[in-house]
Design a protein around this motif. Structure first.
Motif, PDB file in Angstrom:
ATOM      1  N   LYS A 219       0.885  -1.025   0.036  1.00 44.13           N
ATOM      2  CA  LYS A 219       0.163   0.070   0.030  1.00 44.13           C
ATOM      3  C   LYS A 219       0.906   1.372  -0.020  1.00 44.13           C
ATOM      4  O   LYS A 219       2.130   1.135   0.106  1.00 44.13           O
ATOM      5  N   PRO A 220       0.194   2.479  -0.017  1.00 40.97           N
ATOM      6  CA  PRO A 220       1.171   3.805  -0.467  1.00 40.97           C
ATOM      7  C   PRO A 220       2.039   4.063   0.872  1.00 40.97           C
ATOM      8  O   PRO A 220       3.058   4.568   0.543  1.00 40.97           O
ATOM      9  N   ASP A 221       1.550   3.565   1.953  1.00 34.09           N
ATOM     10  CA  ASP A 221       2.568   3.655   3.357  1.00 34.09           C
ATOM     11  C   ASP A 221       3.681   2.629   3.344  1.00 34.09           C
ATOM     12  O   ASP A 221       4.111   2.856   4.543  1.00 34.09           O
ATOM     13  N   GLY A 222       3.722   1.763   2.459  1.00 35.33           N
ATOM     14  CA  GLY A 222       4.532   0.958   2.616  1.00 35.33           C
ATOM     15  C   GLY A 222       3.857  -0.470   3.484  1.00 35.33           C
ATOM     16  O   GLY A 222       4.895  -1.416   3.453  1.00 35.33           O
ATOM     17  N   SER A 223       2.946  -0.331   4.011  1.00 34.27           N
ATOM     18  CA  SER A 223       2.461  -1.487   4.821  1.00 34.27           C
ATOM     19  C   SER A 223       1.749  -2.735   3.731  1.00 34.27           C
ATOM     20  O   SER A 223       1.509  -2.389   2.586  1.00 34.27           O
ATOM     21  N   PRO A 224       1.902  -3.903   3.947  1.00 35.10           N
ATOM     22  CA  PRO A 224       1.470  -5.026   3.003  1.00 35.10           C
ATOM     23  C   PRO A 224      -0.173  -5.163   3.024  1.00 35.10           C
ATOM     24  O   PRO A 224      -0.867  -4.673   3.834  1.00 35.10           O
TER      25      PRO A 224
END
Length: 351
Positions: A219-224
């Motif tokens: 996702k955009p925030d780097g979370s999976p």
């Protein structure tokens, strides 16, 4: 079938057999300008849903949605057993000893079905539609019922992948078999969509159709991308396990969404082609992780047919990541293998 329903920051999706909760946030943006775009719509008697990370150079949701729906419309025209003008239904209407010119995708799925049938000693079969109709689960069904021995024997004469053959670009049959792609069609559609998203320069997405899905990137925030697998209950949806996916297809097959009870026995819509009857073991659901969403789709059905012991041995032998939920009296117990654990920790698929 229920469609996608937004509940706070969770997207609840109900697939063909069980629900998948995609823990994927509402539309959001990060400081680097990336946004999480989302759209969905009807398909195959259920719903599809796409979420993808939009960079400056990638297309907007209207363009992407048009591309996705072109693929879904093509798959429906080729593979649907619920429209008489589809490629496969025109073939199904032909008598024994007939051939019909087919598109490449149809022949590709026939070959995939042949592989799964061979590897399961005939338990998995794409030609079980006469059985589905007879027991009340198919597109031409009238009522759910336990058929007579005579009716079952007659239907079984029209079942068996061995009655099919490919001659060049033609699909042929030596008996009046009917092909049903429902066990692999949605996964195939997801793979087609994933390939198109990649071609459009989209490198992070979660694509889902009727409960089959594939997740790539973050996702955009780097979370999976996080997926909640539902506990197999008739009364309500409860998350059994939350997993992180990157680069894999996910499919769950269960015996508890479509079934009927008669004479104290429970009959599900999952059939063993070798017996012509629904499976009766205590394996309630199977989740498969695989680089191909189509193979995950087919394998989850295959393993559910085989039952807990044979399915476990099959998965271990073929290196398949699996998550089983089994009935134990009034409760459910789960079992997973090391392959599944490795594949669901957000690590990239390097296949």
């Amino acid at each position: 079938m229920a469609g996608a329903v937004l509940r706070g920051d969770e997207d609840l999706l109900t697939g063909r057999w069980i629900g998948l909760v995609m823990l994927a946030g509402v539309l959001s943006a990060c400081g680097n300008g990336d946004t999480l775009e989302r759209f969905d719509g009807p398909t195959m008697g259920s719903r599809y849903s796409i979420q993808y990370v939009r960079h400056i150079a990638t297309p907007g949701p209207k363009t992407v949605q048009d591309e996705v729906e072109q693929i879904l419309a093509e798959v429906d025209r080729q593979l649907s057993t619920y429209r008489s003008d589809s490629d496969i239904e025109r073939f199904n209407a032909l008598p024994a000893d007939s051939c019909q010119a087919m598109t490449g995708p149809v022949l590709e799925l026939i070959r995939a079905g042949e592989q799964l049938s061979s590897q399961s000693d005939g338990a998995f079969d794409l030609t079980v539609e006469p059985l589905l109709n007879l027991w009340g689960f198919g597109p031409q069904s009238r009522e759910e019922q336990v058929p007579s021995a005579e009716a079952l024997a007659e239907a079984r004469q029209r079942v068996g992948h061995g009655h099919l053959r490919i001659e060049g670009d033609r699909l042929c049959k030596d008996a009046a078999v009917e092909v049903d792609f429902n066990s692999i069609a949605a996964g195939y559609a997801v793979d087609r969509i994933a390939a198109r998203l990649q071609a459009l320069g989209i490198d992070s997405y979660l694509a889902e159709a009727t409960g089959e899905l594939k997740a790539v990137g973050h996702k955009p925030d780097g979370s999976p991308w996080r997926i909640a697998l539902e506990e197999p209950r008739d009364d309500r949806q409860v998350a059994e396990r939350v997993i992180e996916i990157n680069g894999y297809g996910v499919s769950t097959s269960g015996d508890y969404r479509k079934y009927f009870e008669q004479g104290g026995k429970r009959y599900s819509h999952t059939f063993d082609a070798r017996t012509g009857a629904p499976v009766l073991h205590n394996l309630a659901s199977v989740t498969v992780i695989h680089p191909s969403a189509m193979m995950a789709d087919g394998l989850s059905t295959l393993l559910l047919i085989l039952g807990p012991e044979q399915a476990w041995d099959y998965a271990q032998k073929h290196g398949i990541g699996v998550f089983f939920v089994l009935r134990d009296g009034e409760r459910f117990v789960s079992r997973t293998n090391d392959i599944f654990e490795r594949m669901t920790r957000g690590k990239t698929n390097d296949h």
